[in-house]
Motif scaffolding. Structure first.
Motif, mmCIF file in Angstrom:
data_model
loop_
_atom_site.group_PDB
_atom_site.id
_atom_site.type_symbol
_atom_site.label_atom_id
_atom_site.label_comp_id
_atom_site.label_asym_id
_atom_site.label_seq_id
_atom_site.Cartn_x
_atom_site.Cartn_y
_atom_site.Cartn_z
ATOM 1 N N ASP A 1 0.837 -1.215 0.000
ATOM 2 C CA ASP A 1 0.000 0.000 0.000
ATOM 3 C C ASP A 1 0.860 1.249 0.000
ATOM 4 O O ASP A 1 0.557 2.226 -0.703
ATOM 5 N N GLU A 2 1.963 1.261 0.766
ATOM 6 C CA GLU A 2 2.885 2.410 0.780
ATOM 7 C C GLU A 2 3.505 2.634 -0.600
ATOM 8 O O GLU A 2 3.602 3.771 -1.058
ATOM 9 N N ARG B 1 2.278 1.743 -3.500
ATOM 10 C CA ARG B 1 1.234 2.197 -4.415
ATOM 11 C C ARG B 1 0.947 3.687 -4.191
ATOM 12 O O ARG B 1 0.744 4.450 -5.145
ATOM 13 N N LYS B 2 0.900 4.120 -2.914
ATOM 14 C CA LYS B 2 0.648 5.532 -2.607
ATOM 15 C C LYS B 2 1.780 6.401 -3.127
ATOM 16 O O LYS B 2 1.540 7.490 -3.653
ATOM 17 N N SER B 3 3.035 5.947 -2.978
ATOM 18 C CA SER B 3 4.172 6.744 -3.430
ATOM 19 C C SER B 3 4.196 6.848 -4.948
ATOM 20 O O SER B 3 4.736 7.817 -5.499
ATOM 21 N N GLY C 1 -2.777 5.031 -5.433
ATOM 22 C CA GLY C 1 -3.581 4.709 -4.290
ATOM 23 C C GLY C 1 -4.908 5.258 -4.282
ATOM 24 O O GLY C 1 -5.937 4.969 -3.952
#
Length: 128
Positions: free
Chosen positions: A119-120, A122-124, A128
């Motif tokens: 998830d981290e 994907r957000k970066s 996300g």
């Protein structure tokens, strides 16, 4: 050197013990005679006579094998089903033990950490 009247160490005397156990003769023909007296129960089979398979012997053709020595479908299926049942039973027992529960907990924690890391990432990347 040996002195007169003394025997050399290599000379054997009748008073010395022999290598044979007590009560047995050191004469090899006597041993052969005692073995010849034994009675053996055997059946003489001529070389051309086929030997019937022993029931349950997996190395000889029987109910589980064809005459060519190939396992039958039923035999292979039963063997596979037994292995599957053994594997399932072993897995169930492993999960019921203290070590099995501990391993399950470690796997759960590792999966959670992997999901958080994904998830981290994907957000970066802005997905996300």
């Amino acid at each position: 050197m040996s002195t007169p009247g003394s025997s050399s160490p290599d000379a054997s005397t009748p008073d010395q013990p022999t290598d044979t156990p007590t009560g047995q003769s050191s004469d090899p023909s006597a041993a052969a005679t005692s073995r010849d007296d034994e009675i053996f129960d055997a059946e003489i089979v001529s070389p051309g006579t086929p030997i019937p398979p022993t029931p349950g012997d997996p190395h000889l053709p029987g109910a589980q094998y064809t005459d060519a020595g190939v396992p039958t479908f039923d035999f292979v299926r039963d063997k596979i089903e037994n292995r599957i049942a053994t594997a399932i039973g072993s897995e169930e027992l492993a999960h019921e033990s203290a070590e099995g529960r501990q391993v399950d907990e470690m796997i759960r924690k590792r999966d959670e950490a992997a999901k958080k890391k994904l998830d981290e990432i994907r957000k970066s990347m802005g997905q996300g």
